[in-house]
Structures are given as structure tokens and as C-alpha cells.
Design a protein around this motif. Structure first.
Motif, PDB file in Angstrom:
ATOM      1  N   VAL A   1       1.881   0.281  -6.961  1.00  0.00           N
ATOM      2  CA  VAL A   1       2.202   0.644  -6.293  1.00  0.00           C
ATOM      3  C   VAL A   1       3.500   1.505  -6.057  1.00  0.00           C
ATOM      4  CG1 VAL A   1       3.045   1.858  -3.921  1.00  0.00           C
ATOM      5  CG2 VAL A   1       1.110   1.195  -4.115  1.00  0.00           C
ATOM      6  N   ALA A   2       4.545   0.565  -6.438  1.00  0.00           N
ATOM      7  CA  ALA A   2       6.396   0.755  -6.181  1.00  0.00           C
ATOM      8  C   ALA A   2       6.704   0.994  -7.568  1.00  0.00           C
ATOM      9  CB  ALA A   2       6.905  -0.306  -5.578  1.00  0.00           C
ATOM     10  N   GLU A   3       5.434   0.715  -8.520  1.00  0.00           N
ATOM     11  CA  GLU A   3       6.172   1.575  -9.848  1.00  0.00           C
ATOM     12  C   GLU A   3       5.855   2.939 -10.020  1.00  0.00           C
ATOM     13  OE1 GLU A   3       3.790  -1.450 -12.451  1.00  0.00           O
ATOM     14  OE2 GLU A   3       5.712  -2.429 -12.224  1.00  0.00           O
ATOM     15  N   LYS A   4       4.394   3.517  -9.252  1.00  0.00           N
ATOM     16  CA  LYS A   4       3.713   4.637  -9.456  1.00  0.00           C
ATOM     17  C   LYS A   4       4.706   5.216  -8.331  1.00  0.00           C
ATOM     18  CE  LYS A   4       0.431   4.591 -11.641  1.00  0.00           C
ATOM     19  NZ  LYS A   4       0.584   5.651 -12.745  1.00  0.00           N
ATOM     20  N   LEU A   5       5.255   4.680  -7.852  1.00  0.00           N
ATOM     21  CA  LEU A   5       6.091   5.994  -6.289  1.00  0.00           C
ATOM     22  C   LEU A   5       7.402   5.914  -6.759  1.00  0.00           C
ATOM     23  CD1 LEU A   5       4.898   4.599  -2.708  1.00  0.00           C
ATOM     24  CD2 LEU A   5       4.012   7.112  -3.909  1.00  0.00           C
ATOM     25  N   ASN A   6       8.207   5.360  -7.197  1.00  0.00           N
ATOM     26  CA  ASN A   6       9.254   5.032  -7.628  1.00  0.00           C
ATOM     27  C   ASN A   6       9.814   4.155  -8.634  1.00  0.00           C
ATOM     28  OD1 ASN A   6       9.525   2.252  -6.751  1.00  0.00           O
ATOM     29  ND2 ASN A   6      10.780   2.218  -4.700  1.00  0.00           N
ATOM     30  N   GLY A   7       9.001   3.743  -9.898  1.00  0.00           N
ATOM     31  CA  GLY A   7       9.127   3.549 -11.171  1.00  0.00           C
ATOM     32  C   GLY A   7       9.895   2.033 -10.872  1.00  0.00           C
ATOM     33  N   LYS A   8       9.823   1.558  -9.862  1.00  0.00           N
ATOM     34  CA  LYS A   8      10.543   0.080  -9.849  1.00  0.00           C
ATOM     35  C   LYS A   8       9.878  -0.413  -9.792  1.00  0.00           C
ATOM     36  CE  LYS A   8      14.709   2.110  -8.301  1.00  0.00           C
ATOM     37  NZ  LYS A   8      15.763   2.170  -7.322  1.00  0.00           N
ATOM     38  N   SER A   9      10.437  -2.528  -9.973  1.00  0.00           N
ATOM     39  CA  SER A   9       8.056  -3.000 -10.073  1.00  0.00           C
ATOM     40  C   SER A   9       9.121  -4.006  -8.326  1.00  0.00           C
ATOM     41  CB  SER A   9       8.742  -3.838 -11.004  1.00  0.00           C
ATOM     42  OG  SER A   9       9.947  -4.168 -11.791  1.00  0.00           O
ATOM     43  N   GLU A  10       9.481  -3.511  -8.039  1.00  0.00           N
ATOM     44  CA  GLU A  10      10.448  -4.176  -7.208  1.00  0.00           C
ATOM     45  C   GLU A  10       8.917  -4.093  -5.522  1.00  0.00           C
ATOM     46  OE1 GLU A  10      11.880  -0.927  -3.815  1.00  0.00           O
ATOM     47  OE2 GLU A  10      13.506  -2.136  -5.789  1.00  0.00           O
ATOM     48  N   ARG A  11       8.864  -5.178  -4.929  1.00  0.00           N
ATOM     49  CA  ARG A  11       7.601  -5.379  -4.412  1.00  0.00           C
ATOM     50  C   ARG A  11       8.023  -4.456  -2.985  1.00  0.00           C
ATOM     51  NH1 ARG A  11       5.569  -8.814  -0.213  1.00  0.00           N
ATOM     52  NH2 ARG A  11       3.025  -8.747  -0.327  1.00  0.00           N
ATOM     53  N   TRP A  12       7.268  -4.127  -2.178  1.00  0.00           N
ATOM     54  CA  TRP A  12       6.678  -2.306  -1.570  1.00  0.00           C
ATOM     55  C   TRP A  12       5.778  -2.911  -0.174  1.00  0.00           C
ATOM     56  CZ3 TRP A  12       3.583   1.611  -0.742  1.00  0.00           C
ATOM     57  CH2 TRP A  12       4.540   2.874  -0.002  1.00  0.00           C
ATOM     58  N   ASN A  13       6.188  -2.530   1.212  1.00  0.00           N
ATOM     59  CA  ASN A  13       5.302  -2.741   1.897  1.00  0.00           C
ATOM     60  C   ASN A  13       3.559  -1.613   1.696  1.00  0.00           C
ATOM     61  OD1 ASN A  13       3.601  -3.967   3.874  1.00  0.00           O
ATOM     62  ND2 ASN A  13       5.281  -2.856   5.242  1.00  0.00           N
ATOM     63  N   ALA A  14       3.171  -1.720   1.005  1.00  0.00           N
ATOM     64  CA  ALA A  14       2.228  -1.247   0.444  1.00  0.00           C
ATOM     65  C   ALA A  14       0.362  -1.069   0.947  1.00  0.00           C
ATOM     66  CB  ALA A  14       1.369  -1.490  -0.766  1.00  0.00           C
ATOM     67  N   SER A  15       0.983  -1.910   2.038  1.00  0.00           N
ATOM     68  CA  SER A  15      -0.330  -2.164   3.045  1.00  0.00           C
ATOM     69  C   SER A  15      -0.179  -0.652   4.686  1.00  0.00           C
ATOM     70  CB  SER A  15      -0.038  -3.362   4.037  1.00  0.00           C
ATOM     71  OG  SER A  15       1.412  -3.265   4.810  1.00  0.00           O
ATOM     72  N   GLU A  16       0.906  -0.112   4.737  1.00  0.00           N
ATOM     73  CA  GLU A  16       1.213   0.968   5.595  1.00  0.00           C
ATOM     74  C   GLU A  16       0.417   2.286   4.458  1.00  0.00           C
ATOM     75  OE1 GLU A  16       5.023   1.672   6.466  1.00  0.00           O
ATOM     76  OE2 GLU A  16       5.485  -0.055   6.311  1.00  0.00           O
TER      77      GLU A  16
END
Length: 101
Positions: free
Chosen positions: A71-86
Motif C-alpha cells: 500500500v505504501a509503495e502504491k500511495l507514495n512510491g516508498k517502501s516504508e511501513r505504513w498503517n495499511a490497516s486503516e
């Protein structure tokens, strides 16, 4: 099979008008016939419950880490961990409003 959805009142008016114009049926008789046709059509409609209350996805996101990174890669092009549960919760809660086709 093609499904036709039309308001019962509108269908009754269309049928009444067709009976009067194309078949020369007396107006009062056309109204009665149209009402009977619409009543029979309504009774012939399937009574199966809609799929609106069914869920085809799990309440929990798939493998939380992989999903969060994707999800983080799709949203902002970065592979950082993102709170995708939201995001998953939003999809789960609003999923019933999505079209089936």
C-alpha cells in the motif's frame, strides 16, 4: 439473463398508455389491466435476498507487513511501513456500497 429494473408506478403508466394508444382499450380498463400486469410481474420477481449484506473479504488484512508495504509503495512510491490497516478497514466497511459488476 438480463435484469430490468423499473419503478412500478412508471411501469404501470407505460403499460396503460400502450394499451390505450396501441390497442384502443378504454382508459379505465387500461388502468385496471396495467395494474394487474404490474402486480403479476412484481409477484414473479425472485425473492432471494440481495448480496448487499454479504462480505467477500476478511475483516483482517492479509499478511499485515506485506500488505502495508504494498500500500505504501502504491500511495507514495516508498517502501516504508505504513498503517495499511486503516485503509483495509475503510475498504471492509464501505465494501457493501461497491457495484457487483
Amino acid at each position: 439473463m438480463t435484469e430490468i429494473r423499473i419503478n412500478a408506478g412508471k411501469a404501470e403508466r407505460i403499460i396503460t398508455q400502450m394499451l390505450r394508444d396501441e390497442q384502443g382499450v378504454h382508459p379505465a380498463d387500461a388502468v385496471a389491466l396495467a395494474a394487474g400486469i404490474c402486480r403479476r410481474l412484481a409477484m414473479a420477481m425472485p425473492t432471494n435476498p440481495s448480496l448487499g449484506c454479504c462480505r467477500i473479504i476478511s475483516k483482517e488484512p492479509p499478511d499485515a507487513d506485506d500488505f502495508a508495504i504494498a500500500v505504501a509503495e502504491k500511495l507514495n512510491g516508498k517502501s516504508e511501513r505504513w498503517n495499511a490497516s486503516e485503509l483495509w478497514e475503510l475498504v471492509y466497511n464501505q465494501g457493501r456500497h461497491l457495484r457487483m459488476s
